[in-house]
Design a protein around this motif. Structure first.
Motif, PDB file in Angstrom:
ATOM      1  N   ASN A  24      68.817  18.883  20.721  1.00  6.91           N
ATOM      2  CA  ASN A  24      69.484  19.722  21.722  1.00  6.91           C
ATOM      3  C   ASN A  24      68.600  20.864  22.218  1.00  6.91           C
ATOM      4  N   LEU A  25      67.298  20.819  21.936  1.00  8.62           N
ATOM      5  CA  LEU A  25      66.400  21.855  22.442  1.00  8.62           C
ATOM      6  C   LEU A  25      66.137  21.638  23.929  1.00  8.62           C
ATOM      7  N   GLU A  26      65.965  22.745  24.636  1.00 14.87           N
ATOM      8  CA  GLU A  26      65.645  22.711  26.067  1.00 14.87           C
ATOM      9  C   GLU A  26      64.270  23.334  26.242  1.00 14.87           C
ATOM     10  N   TRP A  27      63.363  22.574  26.873  1.00 17.59           N
ATOM     11  CA  TRP A  27      61.967  22.991  26.980  1.00 17.59           C
ATOM     12  C   TRP A  27      61.650  23.418  28.413  1.00 17.59           C
ATOM     13  N   HIS A  28      61.054  24.608  28.521  1.00 16.15           N
ATOM     14  CA  HIS A  28      60.668  25.192  29.806  1.00 16.15           C
ATOM     15  C   HIS A  28      59.158  25.354  29.842  1.00 16.15           C
ATOM     16  N   PHE A  29      58.515  24.848  30.887  1.00 15.28           N
ATOM     17  CA  PHE A  29      57.083  25.104  31.058  1.00 15.28           C
ATOM     18  C   PHE A  29      56.927  26.331  31.933  1.00 15.28           C
ATOM     19  N   ILE A  30      56.187  27.326  31.425  1.00 14.36           N
ATOM     20  CA  ILE A  30      56.093  28.606  32.132  1.00 14.36           C
ATOM     21  C   ILE A  30      54.655  29.014  32.432  1.00 14.36           C
ATOM     22  N   GLY A  31      53.686  28.136  32.143  1.00 12.92           N
ATOM     23  CA  GLY A  31      52.287  28.489  32.340  1.00 12.92           C
ATOM     24  C   GLY A  31      51.715  27.926  33.628  1.00 12.92           C
ATOM     25  N   PRO A  32      50.445  28.243  33.908  1.00 10.73           N
ATOM     26  CA  PRO A  32      49.769  27.671  35.071  1.00 10.73           C
ATOM     27  C   PRO A  32      49.728  26.152  34.965  1.00 10.73           C
ATOM     28  N   ILE A  33      49.847  25.484  36.096  1.00 12.01           N
ATOM     29  CA  ILE A  33      49.934  24.017  36.109  1.00 12.01           C
ATOM     30  C   ILE A  33      48.644  23.429  36.683  1.00 12.01           C
ATOM     31  N   GLN A  34      47.972  22.629  35.868  1.00 12.57           N
ATOM     32  CA  GLN A  34      46.810  21.878  36.333  1.00 12.57           C
ATOM     33  C   GLN A  34      47.268  20.499  36.811  1.00 12.57           C
ATOM     34  N   SER A  35      46.623  19.991  37.853  1.00 15.02           N
ATOM     35  CA  SER A  35      47.047  18.716  38.430  1.00 15.02           C
ATOM     36  C   SER A  35      47.028  17.586  37.404  1.00 15.02           C
ATOM     37  N   ASN A  36      46.069  17.621  36.478  1.00 14.63           N
ATOM     38  CA  ASN A  36      45.975  16.529  35.506  1.00 14.63           C
ATOM     39  C   ASN A  36      46.997  16.645  34.382  1.00 14.63           C
ATOM     40  N   LYS A  37      47.844  17.669  34.419  1.00 22.91           N
ATOM     41  CA  LYS A  37      48.884  17.846  33.408  1.00 22.91           C
ATOM     42  C   LYS A  37      50.284  17.580  33.947  1.00 22.91           C
ATOM     43  N   THR A  38      50.399  17.303  35.229  1.00 23.19           N
ATOM     44  CA  THR A  38      51.735  17.199  35.811  1.00 23.19           C
ATOM     45  C   THR A  38      52.526  16.024  35.247  1.00 23.19           C
ATOM     46  N   ARG A  39      51.861  14.908  34.912  1.00 15.69           N
ATOM     47  CA  ARG A  39      52.600  13.748  34.411  1.00 15.69           C
ATOM     48  C   ARG A  39      53.306  14.075  33.098  1.00 15.69           C
ATOM     49  N   ASP A  40      52.588  14.741  32.194  1.00 15.83           N
ATOM     50  CA  ASP A  40      53.205  15.117  30.916  1.00 15.83           C
ATOM     51  C   ASP A  40      54.310  16.147  31.116  1.00 15.83           C
ATOM     52  N   ILE A  41      54.093  17.103  32.016  1.00 22.55           N
ATOM     53  CA  ILE A  41      55.123  18.111  32.281  1.00 22.55           C
ATOM     54  C   ILE A  41      56.376  17.440  32.849  1.00 22.55           C
ATOM     55  N   ALA A  42      56.179  16.562  33.812  1.00 27.16           N
ATOM     56  CA  ALA A  42      57.318  15.890  34.440  1.00 27.16           C
ATOM     57  C   ALA A  42      58.087  15.027  33.449  1.00 27.16           C
ATOM     58  N   ALA A  43      57.387  14.454  32.489  1.00 27.08           N
ATOM     59  CA  ALA A  43      58.023  13.528  31.555  1.00 27.08           C
ATOM     60  C   ALA A  43      58.747  14.221  30.413  1.00 27.08           C
ATOM     61  N   HIS A  44      58.292  15.418  30.032  1.00 31.49           N
ATOM     62  CA  HIS A  44      58.753  15.980  28.764  1.00 31.49           C
ATOM     63  C   HIS A  44      59.520  17.298  28.871  1.00 31.49           C
ATOM     64  N   PHE A  45      59.466  17.969  30.003  1.00 33.72           N
ATOM     65  CA  PHE A  45      60.121  19.270  30.114  1.00 33.72           C
ATOM     66  C   PHE A  45      61.425  19.161  30.900  1.00 33.72           C
ATOM     67  N   ASP A  46      62.297  20.137  30.661  1.00 34.76           N
ATOM     68  CA  ASP A  46      63.574  20.221  31.375  1.00 34.76           C
ATOM     69  C   ASP A  46      63.491  21.169  32.569  1.00 34.76           C
ATOM     70  N   TRP A  47      62.643  22.185  32.440  1.00 32.38           N
ATOM     71  CA  TRP A  47      62.453  23.194  33.478  1.00 32.38           C
ATOM     72  C   TRP A  47      60.958  23.447  33.666  1.00 32.38           C
ATOM     73  N   VAL A  48      60.585  23.833  34.880  1.00 37.08           N
ATOM     74  CA  VAL A  48      59.248  24.349  35.167  1.00 37.08           C
ATOM     75  C   VAL A  48      59.416  25.611  36.000  1.00 37.08           C
ATOM     76  N   HIS A  49      58.854  26.731  35.526  1.00 32.95           N
ATOM     77  CA  HIS A  49      59.034  28.023  36.189  1.00 32.95           C
ATOM     78  C   HIS A  49      57.853  28.401  37.079  1.00 32.95           C
ATOM     79  N   SER A  50      56.791  27.619  37.077  1.00 33.38           N
ATOM     80  CA  SER A  50      55.517  28.102  37.618  1.00 33.38           C
ATOM     81  C   SER A  50      54.957  27.232  38.734  1.00 33.38           C
ATOM     82  N   VAL A  51      55.828  26.665  39.555  1.00 32.60           N
ATOM     83  CA  VAL A  51      55.376  25.892  40.712  1.00 32.60           C
ATOM     84  C   VAL A  51      55.054  26.854  41.852  1.00 32.60           C
ATOM     85  N   ASP A  52      53.817  26.800  42.332  1.00 33.62           N
ATOM     86  CA  ASP A  52      53.423  27.746  43.386  1.00 33.62           C
ATOM     87  C   ASP A  52      52.766  27.083  44.592  1.00 33.62           C
ATOM     88  N   ARG A  53      52.748  25.736  44.600  1.00 32.52           N
ATOM     89  CA  ARG A  53      52.194  25.049  45.769  1.00 32.52           C
ATOM     90  C   ARG A  53      52.805  23.655  45.868  1.00 32.52           C
TER      91      ARG A  53
END
Length: 232
Positions: A74-103
């Motif tokens: 029941n944990l909810e995971w938020h990504f809050i750091g800078p996003i590198q293009s080569n990390k987006t697949r893992d972020i999209a697959a494993h996180f519930d929230w992303v706070h740091s989209v800037d483009r």
């Protein structure tokens, strides 16, 4: 520092006091525990005390923690750091929230790579609210168009805005920064009346959460006051 459970209780009381002073219901502000550079055992202790939402800055570190804590479903995971293009697949697959989209490029990648078996990824647009040269984030003037584009992406659900104001400025200037973010969110709501869920202001940390709550924060990101100082 006391125990993690005691610290969660103390921060929760701070939130309750601040919401009361701002004539807001206590449940209008969520606590996001920033657990970067902290071991899985600390997250497990926080979860045992009722804290279930955690913010991470580094993808590989977060994935290792998720694996170690897989029994806590029941944990909810938020990504809050800078996003590198080569990390987006893992972020999209494993996180519930992303706070740091800037483009838009990053938003499109997250949408395209979000597994169809999962609900749309909750997104906050990061705003460089003080126009700091060294800080990530979109400008306030670019947010309306970026938001309009992100709302159209099927794998994402735009929830609101996030900012990390300059902590060295005066309290009055800090308050102006928080207020500018709140104004920007209100303008997004007015410009996009059919968009569902534009309800989130992710702003405020251990030292300034009360001011952020007074100015409308709905998520405060707190690490040090819960877990103590981190190595980096």
């Amino acid at each position: 520092m006391g125990s993690i459970a005691d610290n969660i209780g103390g921060v929760t009381r701070r939130i309750q006091k601040a919401t009361k002073a701002a004539n807001r219901p206590p449940e209008s502000v969520r606590l996001l525990a920033v657990s970067k550079r902290k071991p899985p055992e600390d997250i497990r202790a926080a979860a045992a005390a009722g804290q279930l939402s955690f913010g991470e800055n580094y993808v590989q570190e977060a994935l290792e923690k998720m694996a170690a804590l897989a029994d806590l479903r029941n944990l909810e995971w938020h990504f809050i750091g800078p996003i590198q293009s080569n990390k987006t697949r893992d972020i999209a697959a494993h996180f519930d929230w992303v706070h740091s989209v800037d483009r838009l490029k990053i938003a499109r990648r997250l949408s395209d790579q979000r597994p169809e078996s999962k609900p749309p990824l909750n997104i906050c647009l990061q705003v460089n609210v003080d126009n700091e040269d060294t800080k990530a984030g979109a400008t306030l003037t670019s947010i309306p168009q970026l938001a309009e584009d992100v709302i159209q992406l099927p794998g994402l659900r735009l929830r609101g805005l996030m900012a990390i104001p300059d902590p060295d400025q005066s309290e009055a200037s800090l308050r102006e920064s928080f207020r500018a973010l709140a104004t920007a969110l209100n303008q997004l709501r007015e410009a996009n009346p059919d968009a569902e869920g534009l309800d989130t202001l992710s702003m405020g940390m251990s030292d300034d959460m009360e001011t952020a709550i007074e100015e409308g924060a709905t998520i405060v990101r707190v690490g040090t006051a819960l877990f103590g100082a981190r190595d980096s």
